[in-house]
Design a protein around this motif. Structure first.
Motif, PDB file in Angstrom:
ATOM      1  N   GLN A 468       0.842  -1.185   0.000  1.00 20.26           N
ATOM      2  CA  GLN A 468       0.000   0.000   0.000  1.00 20.26           C
ATOM      3  C   GLN A 468       0.885   1.245   0.000  1.00 20.26           C
ATOM      4  O   GLN A 468       1.934   1.265   0.661  1.00 20.26           O
ATOM      5  CB  GLN A 468      -0.907   0.017   1.232  1.00 20.26           C
ATOM      6  N   PRO A 469       0.515   2.296  -0.769  1.00 18.46           N
ATOM      7  CA  PRO A 469       1.351   3.504  -0.842  1.00 18.46           C
ATOM      8  C   PRO A 469       1.490   4.174   0.519  1.00 18.46           C
ATOM      9  O   PRO A 469       0.563   4.174   1.329  1.00 18.46           O
ATOM     10  CB  PRO A 469       0.605   4.390  -1.838  1.00 18.46           C
ATOM     11  N   VAL A 470       2.680   4.734   0.753  1.00 21.71           N
ATOM     12  CA  VAL A 470       2.986   5.398   2.026  1.00 21.71           C
ATOM     13  C   VAL A 470       3.232   6.877   1.762  1.00 21.71           C
ATOM     14  O   VAL A 470       4.123   7.239   0.987  1.00 21.71           O
ATOM     15  CB  VAL A 470       4.220   4.778   2.704  1.00 21.71           C
ATOM     16  N   ALA A 471       2.460   7.734   2.397  1.00 16.77           N
ATOM     17  CA  ALA A 471       2.611   9.184   2.242  1.00 16.77           C
ATOM     18  C   ALA A 471       3.634   9.719   3.244  1.00 16.77           C
ATOM     19  O   ALA A 471       3.844   9.147   4.320  1.00 16.77           O
ATOM     20  CB  ALA A 471       1.267   9.876   2.451  1.00 16.77           C
ATOM     21  N   ASN A 472       4.282  10.819   2.884  1.00 18.08           N
ATOM     22  CA  ASN A 472       5.200  11.545   3.765  1.00 18.08           C
ATOM     23  C   ASN A 472       6.345  10.674   4.291  1.00 18.08           C
ATOM     24  O   ASN A 472       6.823  10.871   5.408  1.00 18.08           O
ATOM     25  CB  ASN A 472       4.434  12.169   4.934  1.00 18.08           C
ATOM     26  N   ALA A 473       6.797   9.731   3.478  1.00 15.40           N
ATOM     27  CA  ALA A 473       7.979   8.952   3.811  1.00 15.40           C
ATOM     28  C   ALA A 473       9.217   9.715   3.358  1.00 15.40           C
ATOM     29  O   ALA A 473       9.193  10.435   2.351  1.00 15.40           O
ATOM     30  CB  ALA A 473       7.925   7.585   3.138  1.00 15.40           C
ATOM     31  N   VAL A 474      10.311   9.576   4.101  1.00 17.61           N
ATOM     32  CA  VAL A 474      11.559  10.276   3.795  1.00 17.61           C
ATOM     33  C   VAL A 474      12.414   9.378   2.901  1.00 17.61           C
ATOM     34  O   VAL A 474      12.827   8.294   3.314  1.00 17.61           O
ATOM     35  CB  VAL A 474      12.323  10.627   5.088  1.00 17.61           C
ATOM     36  N   VAL A 475      12.666   9.845   1.672  1.00 18.95           N
ATOM     37  CA  VAL A 475      13.430   9.080   0.688  1.00 18.95           C
ATOM     38  C   VAL A 475      14.801   9.734   0.537  1.00 18.95           C
ATOM     39  O   VAL A 475      14.894  10.933   0.275  1.00 18.95           O
ATOM     40  CB  VAL A 475      12.711   9.043  -0.679  1.00 18.95           C
ATOM     41  N   VAL A 476      15.875   8.938   0.686  1.00 21.77           N
ATOM     42  CA  VAL A 476      17.234   9.480   0.647  1.00 21.77           C
ATOM     43  C   VAL A 476      18.094   8.625  -0.278  1.00 21.77           C
ATOM     44  O   VAL A 476      18.126   7.397  -0.147  1.00 21.77           O
ATOM     45  CB  VAL A 476      17.882   9.528   2.045  1.00 21.77           C
ATOM     46  N   ASP A 517       9.681   5.812   7.307  1.00 18.85           N
ATOM     47  CA  ASP A 517       8.398   6.502   7.514  1.00 18.85           C
ATOM     48  C   ASP A 517       8.576   7.694   8.438  1.00 18.85           C
ATOM     49  O   ASP A 517       7.740   8.593   8.489  1.00 18.85           O
ATOM     50  CB  ASP A 517       7.324   5.548   8.037  1.00 18.85           C
ATOM     51  N   SER A 518       9.714   7.730   9.156  1.00 24.59           N
ATOM     52  CA  SER A 518      10.043   8.882   9.991  1.00 24.59           C
ATOM     53  C   SER A 518      11.520   8.801  10.316  1.00 24.59           C
ATOM     54  O   SER A 518      12.074   7.707  10.442  1.00 24.59           O
ATOM     55  CB  SER A 518       9.215   8.864  11.288  1.00 24.59           C
ATOM     56  N   VAL A 519      12.170   9.957  10.444  1.00 26.18           N
ATOM     57  CA  VAL A 519      13.598   9.973  10.762  1.00 26.18           C
ATOM     58  C   VAL A 519      13.888  11.205  11.604  1.00 26.18           C
ATOM     59  O   VAL A 519      13.272  12.262  11.422  1.00 26.18           O
ATOM     60  CB  VAL A 519      14.456   9.947   9.472  1.00 26.18           C
ATOM     61  N   ASP A 520      14.796  11.064  12.545  1.00 30.44           N
ATOM     62  CA  ASP A 520      15.133  12.151  13.470  1.00 30.44           C
ATOM     63  C   ASP A 520      16.085  13.123  12.800  1.00 30.44           C
ATOM     64  O   ASP A 520      17.258  12.817  12.585  1.00 30.44           O
ATOM     65  CB  ASP A 520      15.767  11.562  14.726  1.00 30.44           C
ATOM     66  N   GLY A 521      15.584  14.311  12.476  1.00 32.07           N
ATOM     67  CA  GLY A 521      16.417  15.346  11.864  1.00 32.07           C
ATOM     68  C   GLY A 521      17.120  14.839  10.622  1.00 32.07           C
ATOM     69  O   GLY A 521      16.511  14.248   9.728  1.00 32.07           O
ATOM     70  N   GLN A 522      18.444  15.065  10.567  1.00 33.70           N
ATOM     71  CA  GLN A 522      19.246  14.638   9.435  1.00 33.70           C
ATOM     72  C   GLN A 522      20.149  13.469   9.835  1.00 33.70           C
ATOM     73  O   GLN A 522      21.330  13.407   9.496  1.00 33.70           O
ATOM     74  CB  GLN A 522      20.084  15.807   8.917  1.00 33.70           C
ATOM     75  N   ALA A 523      19.553  12.508  10.542  1.00 35.81           N
ATOM     76  CA  ALA A 523      20.319  11.361  11.020  1.00 35.81           C
ATOM     77  C   ALA A 523      20.928  10.561   9.881  1.00 35.81           C
ATOM     78  O   ALA A 523      21.949   9.896  10.054  1.00 35.81           O
ATOM     79  CB  ALA A 523      19.427  10.461  11.875  1.00 35.81           C
ATOM     80  N   TYR A 524      20.326  10.611   8.690  1.00 36.00           N
ATOM     81  CA  TYR A 524      20.821   9.818   7.560  1.00 36.00           C
ATOM     82  C   TYR A 524      22.194  10.280   7.070  1.00 36.00           C
ATOM     83  O   TYR A 524      22.828   9.591   6.280  1.00 36.00           O
ATOM     84  CB  TYR A 524      19.812   9.822   6.407  1.00 36.00           C
ATOM     85  N   PHE A 525      22.672  11.431   7.513  1.00 35.44           N
ATOM     86  CA  PHE A 525      24.041  11.845   7.197  1.00 35.44           C
ATOM     87  C   PHE A 525      25.061  11.192   8.139  1.00 35.44           C
ATOM     88  O   PHE A 525      26.260  11.345   7.946  1.00 35.44           O
ATOM     89  CB  PHE A 525      24.191  13.366   7.312  1.00 35.44           C
ATOM     90  N   ASN A 526      24.580  10.502   9.164  1.00 40.95           N
ATOM     91  CA  ASN A 526      25.463   9.923  10.173  1.00 40.95           C
ATOM     92  C   ASN A 526      25.806   8.477   9.802  1.00 40.95           C
ATOM     93  O   ASN A 526      24.909   7.640   9.664  1.00 40.95           O
ATOM     94  CB  ASN A 526      24.780   9.966  11.539  1.00 40.95           C
TER      95      ASN A 526
END
Length: 561
Positions: A468-476, A517-526
């Motif tokens: 099922q489609p997921v809205a407002n997911a963070v894609v990186v 579906d949710s991520v704390d700030g810019q944690a994906y740079f860590n």
């Protein structure tokens, strides 16, 4: 760089509202949305809520508002097609996401003539922190700064973020309103000690000791809830929606730490100012003036990581010195700062357009420290800004650049224009420095930049485990390991109401696509954060100008790692 906050996003996008295209869109091609705003968790309809629809690309879309009626319903018509952010506001309430955290707005994509119905927006009662700050005798401390803090990520670095703050009144009372539910830390910074400030401003031989009879100087210390000067012993407060949480503080004098040093090699007839900036909070904590012999004292310093900056005033060219410093449990003596003139970095940006138009009015170049640590440094008396506007002929210049190693990043102004472009080459003299960075140590540095409109594009849909489609997911799009320290090599977006997303302006190379579906700030740079999700991303090899369509499965918060 850290993610654009909702406030900044609104400010930047609104500033571009006059840039909309003058072409007339037929009424039949305009879109509409409707929905309802309810109170969480009761589901009660909410009236008098301001609903805002803000276009991500102000050249293509517009900005619209509506107010909910008694039944909580709203409707907006005659909307130009495009991609938008949807917000809701009412005093005393906060817009929340599906995890009951504060929402950064919902992404809505509107096609010509489309009508999106039954959008659901939930508002949650904001929490309040209140209390009183007193001294060791129980007397009120007026002018103390009480801050609500949380730990988050910015540019991949963990740091303390000030959510909100207030100063105590004449009764020592404070009230911090409009806080989201969740975990917060609370700190109290004592009011300024004017006695120490006066003593510090005197000539070296005129300084008087404020120490008691035992010779140990004391001062009120920054104190953390539930009453400790040691931040590692601070305890979080769990706020719930609508809470009025009482937190009282009694500050007692403790040993006062100081930083003593000297600014050397000052030009004749100049002076200097010292600024102490917290590495943990990215806030200026204190400062002092430099005596005529170059010596200085910064008093009442709490343990922590700092950046010490010396800015020279009265010189023919701006001069700056900076020094990283760790303050433990004892005073710091013998610090030496030697200010140096800033450099000039100039050059020309050339374009590989392949027929695509480049709007120089909508683009900036950013000079970013390679270590990513100085994004928030503001130096008083200095003219350096890491943003440079590109002139119509492609010329650009940064002045008074402090010594260091930098990389160059091309960014839009937040309006969605020029999003297909990426910086292809960076030449310093005849050397390619895109990956190694631009070394700056005074003088003039000449750069030759090439920007290309042939960035790769990745689009697709985000789905859950049930497809099922997921809205407002963070894609990186995360680059290969050797480039993960470079925030300009990442691409990030958010899926719309149908789960659709598009990443543009991607430099050719090897990437891994992650979607949360949710991520704390810019944690994906860590790197440590990413390591915990190894194997859950989708590897992708991209060539210049290539377009790929993918389906991604969302990583839900709380999934086993």
């Amino acid at each position: 760089m850290k993610l654009v906050s909702r406030f900044v996003c609104l400010a930047v996008l609104a500033s571009c509202a006059l840039c909309q295209q003058s072409g007339v869109v037929p009424r039949s091609q305009k879109a509409a949305i409707d929905g309802i705003v309810t109170k969480d968790p009761s589901g009660e309809a909410m009236k008098k809520v301001l609903v805002e629809l803000i276009a991500e690309n102000q050249k293509q879309g517009g900005d619209y508002t509506a107010t909910t009626g008694p039944d909580g319903a709203f409707r907006i018509e005659n909307i130009l097609p495009g991609r938008y952010r949807l917000f809701a506001e009412r005093i005393g309430f906060l817009d929340i996401d599906k995890h009951h955290g504060r929402s950064e707005g919902r992404v809505v994509t509107l096609r010509p003539g489309e009508e999106v119905k039954d959008l659901q927006i939930r508002l949650q009662a904001a929490a309040v922190l209140r209390g009183r700050v007193t001294d060791e005798d129980g007397d009120p401390l007026a002018g103390a700064e009480v801050s609500a803090l949380r730990q988050t990520f910015a540019a991949g670095h963990k740091h303390w973020e000030q959510v909100a703050s207030e100063r105590t009144n004449d009764l020592g009372e404070y009230r911090i309103a409009n806080l989201p539910a969740g975990s917060v830390f609370v700190s109290v910074n004592p009011p300024p000690d004017f006695k120490n400030l006066i003593e510090s401003a005197g000539a070296p031989g005129e300084r008087k000791s404020s120490a008691p009879d035992n010779g140990q100087a004391t001062a009120y210390q920054t104190t953390y809830y539930p009453g400790t000067a040691d931040r590692s012993q601070a305890m979080p407060i769990q706020l719930h929606a609508g809470d009025e949480f009482p937190a009282n503080f009694s500050l007692t004098p403790g040993p006062s730490l100081s930083i003593r040093g000297q600014v050397v090699n000052l030009p004749p007839r100049t002076s200097a100012t010292i600024m102490l900036q917290s590495r943990d909070f990215w806030l200026v904590t204190s400062g002092t003036e430099v005596h005529k012999d170059g010596t200085f004292v910064i008093r009442d310093v709490s343990p922590g990581s700092y950046l010490v900056l010396a800015s020279v005033e009265g010189s023919s060219v701006p001069m700056i010195a900076r020094q990283d410093l760790e303050v433990g449990s004892s005073n710091v003596d013998g610090l030496r700062l030697s200010p140096q003139p800033g450099a000039t970095v100039r050059g020309r940006l050339r374009l590989e357009s392949a027929g695509k138009r480049f709007d120089a009015d909508q683009v900036y170049l950013v000079l970013q420290p390679v270590d990513g640590q100085d994004d928030e440094v503001a130096i008083p008396g200095a003219n350096f800004s890491n943003l440079a506007h590109v002139a119509a002929g492609g010329e650009f210049v940064w002045r008074d650049v402090p010594p260091g190693n930098y990389y160059v990043q091309i960014v839009g102004n937040g309006s969605g224009v020029n999003e297909d472009w990426f910086l292809k080459t960076v030449l310093s003299g005849t050397r390619e420095v895109s990956e190694s960075g631009v070394a700056v140590s005074g003088g003039t540095v000449l750069l030759d930049l090439v920007a290309s409109a042939n960035g790769a594009v990745v689009d697709g849909v985000v789905v859950d485990s049930k497809d099922q489609p997921v809205a407002n997911a963070v894609v990186v799009a995360v680059p290969e390991s050797r480039l993960r320290g470079r925030v300009d090599q990442y691409r990030q977006t958010v899926s719309d109401q149908n789960g659709h997303f598009t990443l543009r302006g991607i430099r050719g190379g090897t990437y891994t696509l992650f979607v949360w579906d949710s991520v704390d700030g810019q944690a994906y740079f860590n790197p440590e954060f990413l390591k915990s999700y190894e194997g859950q991303g989708k590897a992708l090899q991209l060539s210049e100008a290539e377009r790929k369509t993918v389906q991604l499965t969302v990583i839900a918060v709380g999934d086993e790692q």
